[in-house]
Design a protein around this motif. Structure first.
Motif, mmCIF file in Angstrom:
data_model
loop_
_atom_site.group_PDB
_atom_site.id
_atom_site.type_symbol
_atom_site.label_atom_id
_atom_site.label_comp_id
_atom_site.label_asym_id
_atom_site.label_seq_id
_atom_site.Cartn_x
_atom_site.Cartn_y
_atom_site.Cartn_z
ATOM 1 N N ARG A 144 0.831 -1.224 0.000
ATOM 2 C CA ARG A 144 0.000 0.000 0.000
ATOM 3 C C ARG A 144 0.860 1.267 0.000
ATOM 4 N NH1 ARG A 144 -0.499 -2.154 5.107
ATOM 5 N NH2 ARG A 144 0.424 -0.895 6.750
ATOM 6 N N GLU A 145 2.163 1.123 0.301
ATOM 7 C CA GLU A 145 3.059 2.283 0.338
ATOM 8 C C GLU A 145 3.933 2.389 -0.909
ATOM 9 O OE1 GLU A 145 3.059 4.734 2.453
ATOM 10 O OE2 GLU A 145 1.597 3.881 3.828
ATOM 11 N N LEU A 146 3.677 1.516 -1.902
ATOM 12 C CA LEU A 146 4.492 1.525 -3.120
ATOM 13 C C LEU A 146 4.096 2.630 -4.087
ATOM 14 C CD1 LEU A 146 5.188 -2.158 -4.198
ATOM 15 C CD2 LEU A 146 6.850 -0.361 -3.782
ATOM 16 N N ALA A 147 2.798 2.901 -4.188
ATOM 17 C CA ALA A 147 2.323 3.905 -5.145
ATOM 18 C C ALA A 147 1.027 4.517 -4.634
ATOM 19 C CB ALA A 147 2.106 3.255 -6.510
ATOM 20 N N TRP A 148 0.648 5.660 -5.236
ATOM 21 C CA TRP A 148 -0.585 6.337 -4.817
ATOM 22 C C TRP A 148 -1.815 5.557 -5.255
ATOM 23 C CZ3 TRP A 148 -0.929 10.051 -1.328
ATOM 24 C CH2 TRP A 148 0.212 10.790 -1.050
ATOM 25 N N THR A 149 -1.702 4.881 -6.381
ATOM 26 C CA THR A 149 -2.835 4.087 -6.867
ATOM 27 C C THR A 149 -2.680 2.655 -6.391
ATOM 28 O OG1 THR A 149 -1.628 3.698 -8.913
ATOM 29 C CG2 THR A 149 -3.214 5.504 -8.920
ATOM 30 N N PRO A 150 -3.767 1.910 -6.177
ATOM 31 C CA PRO A 150 -3.670 0.525 -5.708
ATOM 32 C C PRO A 150 -2.810 -0.327 -6.640
ATOM 33 C CG PRO A 150 -5.930 1.302 -5.591
ATOM 34 C CD PRO A 150 -5.166 2.350 -6.330
ATOM 35 N N VAL A 151 -2.007 -1.194 -6.024
ATOM 36 C CA VAL A 151 -1.083 -2.056 -6.759
ATOM 37 C C VAL A 151 -1.419 -3.509 -6.442
ATOM 38 C CG1 VAL A 151 1.350 -2.705 -6.992
ATOM 39 C CG2 VAL A 151 0.748 -0.309 -6.646
ATOM 40 N N ASP A 152 -1.533 -4.348 -7.478
ATOM 41 C CA ASP A 152 -1.833 -5.770 -7.258
ATOM 42 C C ASP A 152 -0.597 -6.556 -6.859
ATOM 43 O OD1 ASP A 152 -4.539 -5.562 -7.839
ATOM 44 O OD2 ASP A 152 -4.175 -5.763 -9.996
ATOM 45 N N THR A 153 0.505 -6.266 -7.516
ATOM 46 C CA THR A 153 1.750 -6.981 -7.252
ATOM 47 C C THR A 153 2.911 -5.996 -7.353
ATOM 48 O OG1 THR A 153 3.209 -8.742 -8.040
ATOM 49 C CG2 THR A 153 1.777 -7.733 -9.672
ATOM 50 N N PRO A 154 3.948 -6.151 -6.533
ATOM 51 C CA PRO A 154 5.072 -5.211 -6.564
ATOM 52 C C PRO A 154 5.712 -5.078 -7.953
ATOM 53 C CG PRO A 154 5.249 -6.644 -4.659
ATOM 54 C CD PRO A 154 4.108 -7.167 -5.473
ATOM 55 N N ALA A 155 5.694 -6.177 -8.718
ATOM 56 C CA ALA A 155 6.318 -6.161 -10.047
ATOM 57 C C ALA A 155 5.629 -5.183 -10.997
ATOM 58 C CB ALA A 155 6.312 -7.568 -10.643
ATOM 59 N N ASP A 156 4.422 -4.732 -10.643
ATOM 60 C CA ASP A 156 3.718 -3.753 -11.478
ATOM 61 C C ASP A 156 4.399 -2.382 -11.440
ATOM 62 O OD1 ASP A 156 1.852 -5.673 -12.096
ATOM 63 O OD2 ASP A 156 0.303 -4.894 -10.740
ATOM 64 N N VAL A 157 5.142 -2.101 -10.357
ATOM 65 C CA VAL A 157 5.712 -0.754 -10.202
ATOM 66 C C VAL A 157 7.224 -0.689 -10.002
ATOM 67 C CG1 VAL A 157 3.622 0.456 -9.452
ATOM 68 C CG2 VAL A 157 4.973 -0.782 -7.776
ATOM 69 N N VAL A 158 7.843 -1.766 -9.517
ATOM 70 C CA VAL A 158 9.301 -1.753 -9.309
ATOM 71 C C VAL A 158 9.894 -3.101 -9.720
ATOM 72 C CG1 VAL A 158 9.320 -0.067 -7.408
ATOM 73 C CG2 VAL A 158 9.090 -2.496 -6.890
ATOM 74 N N ARG A 183 5.551 5.810 -1.660
ATOM 75 C CA ARG A 183 4.442 6.716 -1.976
ATOM 76 C C ARG A 183 4.670 8.094 -1.338
ATOM 77 N NH1 ARG A 183 -0.881 7.372 0.381
ATOM 78 N NH2 ARG A 183 -0.253 6.065 2.106
ATOM 79 N N ARG A 184 5.119 8.100 -0.085
ATOM 80 C CA ARG A 184 5.272 9.358 0.648
ATOM 81 C C ARG A 184 6.578 10.099 0.290
ATOM 82 N NH1 ARG A 184 3.362 7.455 6.711
ATOM 83 N NH2 ARG A 184 2.160 5.703 5.944
ATOM 84 N N SER A 185 7.416 9.458 -0.529
ATOM 85 C CA SER A 185 8.696 10.110 -0.881
ATOM 86 C C SER A 185 8.518 11.166 -1.953
ATOM 87 C CB SER A 185 9.701 9.066 -1.349
ATOM 88 O OG SER A 185 9.351 8.575 -2.628
ATOM 89 N N SER A 186 7.333 11.171 -2.545
ATOM 90 C CA SER A 186 7.101 12.096 -3.647
ATOM 91 C C SER A 186 5.789 12.832 -3.433
ATOM 92 C CB SER A 186 7.064 11.303 -4.949
ATOM 93 O OG SER A 186 6.535 12.091 -5.976
ATOM 94 N N SER A 187 5.792 14.105 -3.711
ATOM 95 C CA SER A 187 4.538 14.864 -3.596
ATOM 96 C C SER A 187 3.664 14.615 -4.825
ATOM 97 C CB SER A 187 4.826 16.341 -3.408
ATOM 98 O OG SER A 187 5.656 16.791 -4.463
ATOM 99 N N THR A 188 4.327 14.199 -5.920
ATOM 100 C CA THR A 188 3.558 13.896 -7.115
ATOM 101 C C THR A 188 3.104 12.442 -7.053
ATOM 102 O OG1 THR A 188 5.550 13.299 -8.313
ATOM 103 C CG2 THR A 188 4.765 15.543 -8.586
ATOM 104 N N ARG A 189 1.898 12.213 -7.478
ATOM 105 C CA ARG A 189 1.355 10.864 -7.416
ATOM 106 C C ARG A 189 1.951 10.014 -8.528
ATOM 107 N NH1 ARG A 189 -3.832 10.415 -4.525
ATOM 108 N NH2 ARG A 189 -3.892 12.241 -3.219
ATOM 109 N N VAL A 190 2.458 8.848 -8.135
ATOM 110 C CA VAL A 190 3.106 7.951 -9.094
ATOM 111 C C VAL A 190 2.114 6.904 -9.565
ATOM 112 C CG1 VAL A 190 5.128 6.571 -9.543
ATOM 113 C CG2 VAL A 190 5.151 8.140 -7.642
#
Length: 190
Positions: A144-158, A183-190
Motif C-alpha cells: 500500500r506504500e508503493l504507489a498512490w494508486t492501488p497495486v496488485d503486485t510489486p512487479a507492477d511498479v518496481v 508513496r510518501r517520498s514524492s509529492s507527485t502521485r506515481v
C-alpha cells in the motif's frame, strides 16, 4: 543425547562452569547444514561432535547471508559469546554476532521517521518489497506504500535492482525492523 554427568564428568563440569556473556575462543571445526561447530581452546573435546562449541545460523551474523561459508571458514579462529549449556547435546551454545556491533542500531541512531533515503530494491514479496538503504540494512515498503494508486503486485511498479527514494515511516529497534514508504517520498502521485 550424548550422556549426562556420569558419562562425561570433565566435559559436564567445564560446561557448567561457563557463564552467559563469557567470551570463548576457538577454531571453526566443521560447518554443517544446521550450524557451525567450534573446537574451543579451553576445556575437553566432545565425545561425538567435532567441537564442544556450537553456533546456530541465527547467531552467526547480524547481516543476512546465503551460506555459513559467507561468514566463517573451517580452520578460522573465532571469539564467541557463551549463550547457554545445551545439556541434551552436551555443548556450549555460542553467538558470534553478539561479539560484534549491531549495524541496525548504529543506523537507527542516524535516521528519523519522515527522513527521505535513497535505496535499492533487493526482493519482491507478495505484500511489498525490501529495499536496501545502507550496507546490510534493509527495510520493507508495504504494497500500500508503493504507489498512490492501488497495486496488485510489486512487479507492477518496481523491479529488483531498481534505485528508488523512500521515506522512513517506522523504526522498530527491538525487532530490528525498518518500515518505509515509496508513496510518501514524492509529492507527485506515481
Amino acid at each position: 543425547m550424548t550422556g549426562g554427568p556420569a558419562e562425561n564428568p570433565e566435559l559436564w563440569a567445564f560446561l557448567e562452569s561457563l557463564h552467559r556473556g563469557e567470551v570463548l575462543s576457538g577454531t571453526v571445526a566443521a560447518i554443517e547444514r544446521f550450524g557451525v561447530f567450534v573446537a574451543l581452546d579451553d576445556g575437553p573435546g566432545h565425545p561425538v561432535f567435532p567441537g564442544v562449541g556450537f553456533i546456530s545460523f541465527a547467531e552467526l551474523s547480524w547481516r543476512s547471508f546465503e551460506a555459513a561459508t559467507d561468514v566463517v571458514q573451517v580452520g578460522q579462529r573465532v571469539s564467541c559469546e557463551f549463550l547457554q549449556f545445551d545439556t541434551w547435546n552436551l555443548e556450549a551454545r555460542l553467538s558470534l554476532k553478539a561479539t560484534q556491533p549491531d549495524p541496525f542500531q548504529g543506523f537507527a541512531d542516524t535516521i528519523a521517521v519522515g527522513q527521505r533515503l535513497p535505496g535499492q530494491v533487493t526482493k519482491l514479496i507478495p505484500f511489498g518489497v525490501f529495499v536496501q538503504v545502507a550496507d546490510g540494512i534493509e527495510g520493507l515498503v508495504h504494497l500500500r506504500e508503493l504507489a498512490w494508486t492501488p497495486v496488485d503486485t510489486p512487479a507492477d511498479v518496481v523491479r529488483v535492482g531498481e534505485e528508488i527514494t523512500v521515506v522512513v515511516t517506522e523504526i522498530d529497534r527491538e525487532r530490528r525492523r525498518l518500515s518505509l514508504s515509496r508513496r510518501r517520498s514524492s509529492s507527485t502521485r506515481v
